[in-house]
Scaffold this active site. Structure first.
Site, PDB file in Angstrom:
ATOM      1  N   ILE A  28       0.824  -1.205   0.000  1.00  5.90           N
ATOM      2  CA  ILE A  28       0.000   0.000   0.000  1.00  5.90           C
ATOM      3  C   ILE A  28       0.860   1.258   0.000  1.00  5.90           C
ATOM      4  CG2 ILE A  28      -1.599   1.359   1.404  1.00  5.90           C
ATOM      5  CD1 ILE A  28      -2.892  -1.309   2.254  1.00  5.90           C
ATOM      6  N   ASP A  73      14.487   3.024  11.131  1.00  9.54           N
ATOM      7  CA  ASP A  73      13.618   2.169  11.927  1.00  9.54           C
ATOM      8  C   ASP A  73      12.598   3.070  12.612  1.00  9.54           C
ATOM      9  OD1 ASP A  73      12.367   0.508  13.715  1.00  9.54           O
ATOM     10  OD2 ASP A  73      14.199  -0.365  14.524  1.00  9.54           O
ATOM     11  N   ASN A 100       1.916   5.302   7.434  1.00  6.07           N
ATOM     12  CA  ASN A 100       1.511   4.015   6.892  1.00  6.07           C
ATOM     13  C   ASN A 100       2.279   2.839   7.499  1.00  6.07           C
ATOM     14  OD1 ASN A 100       0.223   2.226   4.796  1.00  6.07           O
ATOM     15  ND2 ASN A 100       2.374   1.999   4.182  1.00  6.07           N
ATOM     16  N   SER A 148      -7.162   0.264   9.854  1.00  9.86           N
ATOM     17  CA  SER A 148      -7.581  -1.016   9.290  1.00  9.86           C
ATOM     18  C   SER A 148      -8.999  -1.314   9.749  1.00  9.86           C
ATOM     19  CB  SER A 148      -6.650  -2.136   9.764  1.00  9.86           C
ATOM     20  OG  SER A 148      -7.169  -3.415   9.426  1.00  9.86           O
ATOM     21  N   TYR A 161      -2.385  -6.088  16.739  1.00 11.77           N
ATOM     22  CA  TYR A 161      -2.537  -5.279  15.527  1.00 11.77           C
ATOM     23  C   TYR A 161      -3.880  -4.542  15.548  1.00 11.77           C
ATOM     24  CZ  TYR A 161      -3.146  -4.298  10.515  1.00 11.77           C
ATOM     25  OH  TYR A 161      -3.380  -3.699   9.307  1.00 11.77           O
ATOM     26  N   LYS A 165      -4.511  -0.460  15.829  1.00 11.11           N
ATOM     27  CA  LYS A 165      -5.233   0.251  14.775  1.00 11.11           C
ATOM     28  C   LYS A 165      -6.477   0.946  15.328  1.00 11.11           C
ATOM     29  CE  LYS A 165      -2.585  -0.647  11.225  1.00 11.11           C
ATOM     30  NZ  LYS A 165      -1.744   0.430  10.654  1.00 11.11           N
TER      31      LYS A 165
END
Length: 260
Positions: A28, A73, A100, A148, A161, A165
């Protein structure tokens, strides 16, 4: 690749805009970077892997829209700051920040939580805070966070995750309210399941076909999304066409969340 040129042809031009993209060497992020460059923006991309950045730079050069890259990083405050300083110097300032980067922290253990919280959430928080002086100096500034639909749907696995998000989506709305006084817009995109070469769903198609086809069956449009479709939405939200939109989390998922 004509993603940016196509969008620009429909009015989502970013000519002259200076765009910093955190996490843009593949998938993406790569499509967003090429699309923004194709729409006339000056672009700086940061990612951890130098090899991916070099490939992105070659692709951008091939489409006639060279861009700036910087390896760092994004889990560390100092390296984020170093990239933004470098990007602002290369571009002459920053008008748009795209957060992103993801740590893909899927496992419910210390490493999984650390990866998601430090990269998916805190990298966005830190980059947004550190970029603020340049954004405030811009006449048309905005921040775009990549969340997400996992933030909206509880499911087995990937708890770190999804939680990170969800926090990023909420941060988007809080940030939009806080920065409105500076006329800085803040929005987010919540992609559905996106498939691209060597990406998560491309690997699951081989490694876990039951999960792959089960997920596909829950997408009303009958297919996985493409990175270019997220890039199109990003171009819109960061363009003058979205000048009165802030604090919005846009699902780009082919109706996937509608199926629960």
């Amino acid at each position: 690749m004509d993603t940016g040129r196509t969008a620009a042809g429909h009015g989502a031009t970013l000519a002259g805009r200076r765009v910093a993209i955190a996490g843009g060497s593949k998938g993406i992020g790569r499509c967003i970077a090429l699309a923004f460059a194709g729409a006339g923006a000056s672009v700086s991309v940061c990612a951890r892997g130098q090899q991916g950045l070099a490939a992105l730079a070659r692709d951008a050069q091939d489409q006639g829209t060279p861009l700036h890259t910087h390896a760092a990083d994004l889990s560390g405050l100092e390296q984020i700051g170093g990239w933004l300083e470098n990007a602002a110097e290369a571009l002459g300032g920053i008008d748009v920040l795209v957060n992103n980067a993801t740590g893909y922290g899927m496992a419910d253990d210390e490493d999984g939580w650390a990866a998601s919280l430090q990269v998916d959430l805190m990298a966005a928080v830190r980059a947004s805070r550190l970029a603020l002086p340049w954004l405030r100096a811009s006449t048309d500034a905005c921040i775009l966070n990549l969340s997400s639909i996992a933030a909206q749907q509880p499911r087995p696995g990937a708890a770190p995750y999804a939680a990170a998000k969800a926090a990023l989506s909420h941060y988007t709305t809080s940030q939009a309210l806080a920065l409105a006084q500076y006329r800085i817009r803040v929005n987010a995109i919540a992609p559905g399941s996106i498939e691209f070469e060597d990406g998560l769903w491309d690997r699951r198609r081989v490694d876990d076909p039951a999960l792959y086809h089960g997920t596909l069956a829950k997408i009303p449009f009958g297919r996985f999304g493409r990175p270019e479709e997220i890039a199109h939405a990003a171009l819109f939200l960061c363009s003058p066409l979205a000048g009165w939109i802030t604090g919005h989390v846009l699902n780009v998922d082919g109706g996937q969340v509608l199926m629960g």
